[in-house]
Each structure stands twice: as C-alpha cells, then as structure tokens.
Design an enzyme around this catalytic site. Sequence first.
Site, PDB file in Angstrom:
ATOM      1  N   ASP A  13      -5.353 -11.906   9.496  1.00 45.67           N
ATOM      2  CA  ASP A  13      -5.564 -10.538   9.993  1.00 45.67           C
ATOM      3  C   ASP A  13      -5.305 -10.404  11.482  1.00 45.67           C
ATOM      4  O   ASP A  13      -5.903  -9.557  12.152  1.00 45.67           O
ATOM      5  CB  ASP A  13      -6.994 -10.040   9.696  1.00 45.67           C
ATOM      6  CG  ASP A  13      -7.345 -10.160   8.231  1.00 45.67           C
ATOM      7  OD1 ASP A  13      -6.480  -9.847   7.409  1.00 45.67           O
ATOM      8  OD2 ASP A  13      -8.476 -10.572   7.920  1.00 45.67           O
ATOM      9  N   LYS A  16      -0.008  -9.778  12.032  1.00 45.68           N
ATOM     10  CA  LYS A  16       1.338 -10.340  11.856  1.00 45.68           C
ATOM     11  C   LYS A  16       2.299  -9.340  11.247  1.00 45.68           C
ATOM     12  O   LYS A  16       3.483  -9.351  11.568  1.00 45.68           O
ATOM     13  CB  LYS A  16       1.283 -11.579  10.957  1.00 45.68           C
ATOM     14  CG  LYS A  16       0.566 -12.755  11.575  1.00 45.68           C
ATOM     15  CD  LYS A  16       0.591 -13.951  10.655  1.00 45.68           C
ATOM     16  CE  LYS A  16      -0.165 -13.750   9.359  1.00 45.68           C
ATOM     17  NZ  LYS A  16      -1.599 -13.494   9.491  1.00 45.68           N
ATOM     18  N   GLY A  17       1.791  -8.473  10.362  1.00 43.59           N
ATOM     19  CA  GLY A  17       2.665  -7.516   9.676  1.00 43.59           C
ATOM     20  C   GLY A  17       3.427  -6.662  10.667  1.00 43.59           C
ATOM     21  O   GLY A  17       4.652  -6.515  10.595  1.00 43.59           O
ATOM     22  N   LYS A  18       2.697  -6.130  11.637  1.00 44.93           N
ATOM     23  CA  LYS A  18       3.325  -5.291  12.659  1.00 44.93           C
ATOM     24  C   LYS A  18       4.350  -6.091  13.457  1.00 44.93           C
ATOM     25  O   LYS A  18       5.442  -5.606  13.754  1.00 44.93           O
ATOM     26  CB  LYS A  18       2.227  -4.754  13.592  1.00 44.93           C
ATOM     27  CG  LYS A  18       2.740  -4.092  14.847  1.00 44.93           C
ATOM     28  CD  LYS A  18       1.643  -4.054  15.903  1.00 44.93           C
ATOM     29  CE  LYS A  18       2.237  -3.920  17.282  1.00 44.93           C
ATOM     30  NZ  LYS A  18       2.260  -2.565  17.782  1.00 44.93           N
ATOM     31  N   GLY A  40      -2.925  -9.054   3.239  1.00 43.92           N
ATOM     32  CA  GLY A  40      -2.764  -7.615   3.397  1.00 43.92           C
ATOM     33  C   GLY A  40      -2.132  -7.373   4.739  1.00 43.92           C
ATOM     34  O   GLY A  40      -2.709  -7.687   5.768  1.00 43.92           O
ATOM     35  N   HIS A  41      -0.890  -6.914   4.728  1.00 44.79           N
ATOM     36  CA  HIS A  41      -0.196  -6.639   5.981  1.00 44.79           C
ATOM     37  C   HIS A  41      -0.055  -5.132   6.134  1.00 44.79           C
ATOM     38  O   HIS A  41       0.533  -4.485   5.284  1.00 44.79           O
ATOM     39  CB  HIS A  41       1.202  -7.287   5.968  1.00 44.79           C
ATOM     40  CG  HIS A  41       1.157  -8.773   6.114  1.00 44.79           C
ATOM     41  ND1 HIS A  41       2.239  -9.580   5.916  1.00 44.79           N
ATOM     42  CD2 HIS A  41       0.138  -9.585   6.471  1.00 44.79           C
ATOM     43  CE1 HIS A  41       1.895 -10.840   6.137  1.00 44.79           C
ATOM     44  NE2 HIS A  41       0.624 -10.867   6.476  1.00 44.79           N
ATOM     45  N   GLN A 212      -1.875 -15.180   6.014  1.00 44.45           N
ATOM     46  CA  GLN A 212      -3.150 -15.808   6.454  1.00 44.45           C
ATOM     47  C   GLN A 212      -3.016 -16.446   7.845  1.00 44.45           C
ATOM     48  O   GLN A 212      -2.067 -16.143   8.552  1.00 44.45           O
ATOM     49  CB  GLN A 212      -3.636 -16.832   5.422  1.00 44.45           C
ATOM     50  CG  GLN A 212      -4.193 -16.205   4.144  1.00 44.45           C
ATOM     51  CD  GLN A 212      -3.157 -15.959   3.080  1.00 44.45           C
ATOM     52  OE1 GLN A 212      -2.270 -16.757   2.868  1.00 44.45           O
ATOM     53  NE2 GLN A 212      -3.249 -14.843   2.382  1.00 44.45           N
ATOM     54  N   THR A 287      -7.769  -5.414   4.566  1.00 42.21           N
ATOM     55  CA  THR A 287      -6.701  -4.608   3.958  1.00 42.21           C
ATOM     56  C   THR A 287      -6.708  -4.786   2.443  1.00 42.21           C
ATOM     57  O   THR A 287      -6.400  -3.868   1.694  1.00 42.21           O
ATOM     58  CB  THR A 287      -5.335  -5.088   4.498  1.00 42.21           C
ATOM     59  OG1 THR A 287      -5.420  -5.199   5.901  1.00 42.21           O
ATOM     60  CG2 THR A 287      -4.222  -4.127   4.150  1.00 42.21           C
ATOM     61  N   GLY A 290     -11.222  -4.471   1.533  1.00 40.35           N
ATOM     62  CA  GLY A 290     -12.049  -3.461   2.191  1.00 40.35           C
ATOM     63  C   GLY A 290     -13.324  -4.030   2.803  1.00 40.35           C
ATOM     64  O   GLY A 290     -14.141  -3.295   3.359  1.00 40.35           O
ATOM     65  N   ASP A 321      -5.942  -3.158  23.205  1.00 38.67           N
ATOM     66  CA  ASP A 321      -6.489  -1.807  23.430  1.00 38.67           C
ATOM     67  C   ASP A 321      -7.905  -1.668  22.877  1.00 38.67           C
ATOM     68  O   ASP A 321      -8.684  -0.846  23.379  1.00 38.67           O
ATOM     69  CB  ASP A 321      -5.570  -0.751  22.797  1.00 38.67           C
ATOM     70  CG  ASP A 321      -5.269  -1.056  21.332  1.00 38.67           C
ATOM     71  OD1 ASP A 321      -4.742  -2.158  21.065  1.00 38.67           O
ATOM     72  OD2 ASP A 321      -5.593  -0.220  20.476  1.00 38.67           O
TER      73      ASP A 321
HETATM   74  P1  IMP Z   1      -8.462 -16.761  -1.226  1.00 38.62           P
HETATM   75  O1  IMP Z   1      -7.207 -16.922  -0.457  1.00 38.62           O
HETATM   76  O2  IMP Z   1      -8.559 -15.431  -1.940  1.00 38.62           O
HETATM   77  O3  IMP Z   1      -8.743 -17.927  -2.131  1.00 38.62           O
HETATM   78  O4  IMP Z   1      -9.682 -16.747  -0.177  1.00 38.62           O
HETATM   79  C1  IMP Z   1     -10.040 -17.902   0.599  1.00 38.62           C
HETATM   80  C2  IMP Z   1     -10.471 -17.479   1.991  1.00 38.62           C
HETATM   81  O5  IMP Z   1      -9.352 -16.998   2.718  1.00 38.62           O
HETATM   82  C3  IMP Z   1     -11.497 -16.343   2.023  1.00 38.62           C
HETATM   83  O6  IMP Z   1     -12.337 -16.551   3.141  1.00 38.62           O
HETATM   84  C4  IMP Z   1     -10.643 -15.111   2.257  1.00 38.62           C
HETATM   85  O7  IMP Z   1     -11.358 -14.064   2.861  1.00 38.62           O
HETATM   86  C5  IMP Z   1      -9.591 -15.679   3.187  1.00 38.62           C
HETATM   87  N1  IMP Z   1      -8.314 -14.943   3.144  1.00 38.62           N
HETATM   88  C6  IMP Z   1      -7.364 -15.001   2.184  1.00 38.62           C
HETATM   89  N2  IMP Z   1      -6.312 -14.223   2.503  1.00 38.62           N
HETATM   90  C7  IMP Z   1      -6.589 -13.686   3.689  1.00 38.62           C
HETATM   91  C8  IMP Z   1      -5.856 -12.814   4.560  1.00 38.62           C
HETATM   92  O8  IMP Z   1      -4.729 -12.396   4.300  1.00 38.62           O
HETATM   93  N3  IMP Z   1      -6.485 -12.477   5.723  1.00 38.62           N
HETATM   94  C9  IMP Z   1      -7.696 -12.955   6.058  1.00 38.62           C
HETATM   95  N4  IMP Z   1      -8.419 -13.772   5.284  1.00 38.62           N
HETATM   96  C10 IMP Z   1      -7.869 -14.130   4.097  1.00 38.62           C
END
Ligand code: IMP
Length: 413
Positions: A13, A16-18, A40-41, A212, A287, A290, A321
Amino acid sequence: MPTLVVVGLQFGDEGKGKIVDLLAETADLVVRYNGGANAGHTVANDKGTFKLHLVPSGIFNARARCFLGNGAVIDPEVLIQELAGLSAAGIATDRFRVSSRAHVVMPWHKTADAAAEAAKGKAAIGTTGRGIGPCYMDKVSRVGIRIGELLDPDSLCAKIMRMNGPPGFLNGFDFNSVRRWAATLGPAIADTDALARESAAGGERILLEAAQGTMIDLEVGTYPFVTSSYATAAGACIGSGLPPGAIDEVVGVAKAYITRVGNGPMPTELDDEVGAALRRAGNEFGTTTGRPRRCGWFDAPLVRYAAEVNGLHGIILTKLDVLSGMQTLRIATAYEFDGQLRGRPMVNAEPYGRYLPVYEECEPWDEPIAGITDWNDLPAAAQRYVERIEELVGVPIDMVATGPRREDIIKRY
Ligand code: IMP
C-alpha cells in the site's frame, strides 16, 4: 528507461499503482510478477479512478503490452470482471496477456484461507481472504492448476474430478465456470516469460511491477506475518521469466509515514489519536478489504533494510501531503531491544512488542502541499523532512508524490 523493477519498501500500500501508471508512460512492456487479487492498486488518471487487483497498472498506457507473469496467482472471476470494467471505461485490453504458468485460485482455496485463519485464532495473520496462501501451497506441493490448463477445459474438468482436495471441496462447484473462464480468458493466455525475454533481447523498455511490499515478502518479511509470494526485486526474475542480468535498475516506493493491514510487528505504530488522524488524512483503508490500516511514523531502519534487500537505485516517496498540519512529526532512526540499540528491523515475529523505536523529532509544517510539482515550492520543513529520510536510508529520493493524481509529483533528480 532500461529494464526497471518497482517494489514496495514497507508493508504494501505504498502507492505503487500510481507510480507504475506514471512510469509506464514510456514502457513497451509492463509485467506484474507476484501475488494475486490480495493486491489493490488505486490509479487516478484522466480516464477516471480505478481499483485494480490483478491487471498491471500499466494498462493505461495505450502502447504498452501488459502481462500477468508466471509468479502471480489468478482468480479468474476477478480477472474477467476487471477486464470487463476496463473495457467499459474505454480502456483497450487487447495488449493484456496472462502467463500460461500462473496458477489458478480456485473457490476452495478461499474456503481453506478462511478456515486456516479461523483455526489460528489470536495468532491469525489477517489475510485478505483471497485464497492466496492455499493456492501457493498447491503450487509448491505440485498439485496446483495452471492457467494454461484452461486451454483444454475437458481435461481440466477431468483432473479436478480426480483431485484429492479437502473434504467436500467440490460441493457446489460449477464445472461450467471452467468453460466460461476458458472461453473468456483463452485468447489472453500466452507464454509470457518467453515473450518477456524476447522483448528484453529486442531492447524494449520493460517495467516489472511488484505487488505488496518488502516487509510482507515470504522470504525477507516479518514471517509468518507475510504473504506467500516474492514481493522483492529478486522475485521479479522468478515471476516474470527474465534472467537477473536483464535487470538494470530497481526503484522502491515508500510512504512518507507507514501503514500496515493485517497482523504482525509494526514498531512505529501509533495506536492513538495521532494514528487516527493519519488514517483520516491519508484515507488509509484497504483497497481490497476496506479494513482500516494501522498507521505510524516513518521507520527509517525498516526502509534501509528494504533498500539493502532490493539493491535500490532510487526511492519514490509518496503521500507527503498527508503530513501537512501534523502537530508533531517523528522518524524512527533505530530500535532499542533489551537495552541494546539495533539498526535493523526484526524479521522474526518472536520479539514482537519488545522492539522499541528510537525517535527523532522533525519540524512539522502547516501549509497544504497537495499538487505541488516543484521542489522549491515545498515549505522548508517539508524539504528537510525528505532530506533527512534520504540521509537516514542512504538512497536518493528521486520523486516525491504530493497527491493521488498522476501529475501530483515532484521530480528531483
Ligand atoms: P494474504 O496475502 O491475503 O495471504 O495476506 C497475508 C498478509 O499480507 C496480510 O497481513 C495481508 O493484509 C497482507 N497483504 C496482502 N496483500 C496486500 C496488499 O496488497 N497490501 C497490503 N497488505 C497486503
């Protein structure tokens, strides 16, 4: 642009998407190389605001080809929906390909994800529930289903019927969905690793996009509170098919503070009104799920570790910002653990709670800075904050993002 890898330097989070959307403007090929619909990007550009889970953020560059690499795991329903949404918004998706070697997230992977979390009780990882861990488990156990198998739906259905899944795993499974996935995604299935190597050999500009962040990477993150894929620069080769020598540059994205969704160590977490203020100002809600994100002060040793692991050439600092108007502003410069100073973050979970951050006070600033594109227009305190991070991490901060839009960016070097 040479062959460039873009990674996240914190817990995901980082925005990176932007950044990929911006950097992809000059790319010929963009490959997303790990993870699945857990990512979620959010991308906001002249075409609208999009929340992508699977399709690489480079899809908005009408010239670039976009691949989901072999290191990714694909939920076909999510991918089909996402491609349909992009088409409906007038974004062409004919340049999109998915690796025949990427693995398929099946409905029972999601059920198993939920069951594993429930069984862990208080020790739950806090996964996104998207079936990521169980799908990679099947991959590693050599019993998984690869996207390429969709090209022969009859054989795949027969294989599924012979599979030795968890009890009742086929209850309610609709075999017609396999044929629907095959019909819809079939034309996009390709040997993307071979195509990526051809692209590199032809001198094309390639951008390799991580999902991630480094600290939830399976190998170097805060195990077991990690995801099940390789989110670091090393993962770019594994997940795209490009050999290490093809990589020219690695840039990392870090937020100007830090957030984490899910459980696990986070030494600079602010479990108070200041953290809540950051969450509000930064709209820090997942994203994908929620969920409110845990918020905290910028953790310099953690980002220094991520810089070391990824062999970073540059950093892109996002959401500066959000810090305007904070009453106090701090950066962690080290940790104290059992009375000793430590310069590296914990990468095992057992000392969780005993790693105490050592803070340095920074001068806050009040002026709103959203949308600023010139370094000289930043308040002096904001400049000093960025320079201090640069000094502590030891890697140049090439760009600073000052808002969600593609153009809200300061290019420094
Ligand atoms: P999983 O990838 O759904 O197995 O989750 C494992 C851990 O990675 C959890 O703490 C999730 O909240 C975190 N996680 C997985 N994908 C993302 C992401 O895109 N952004 C932030 N945290 C993520």
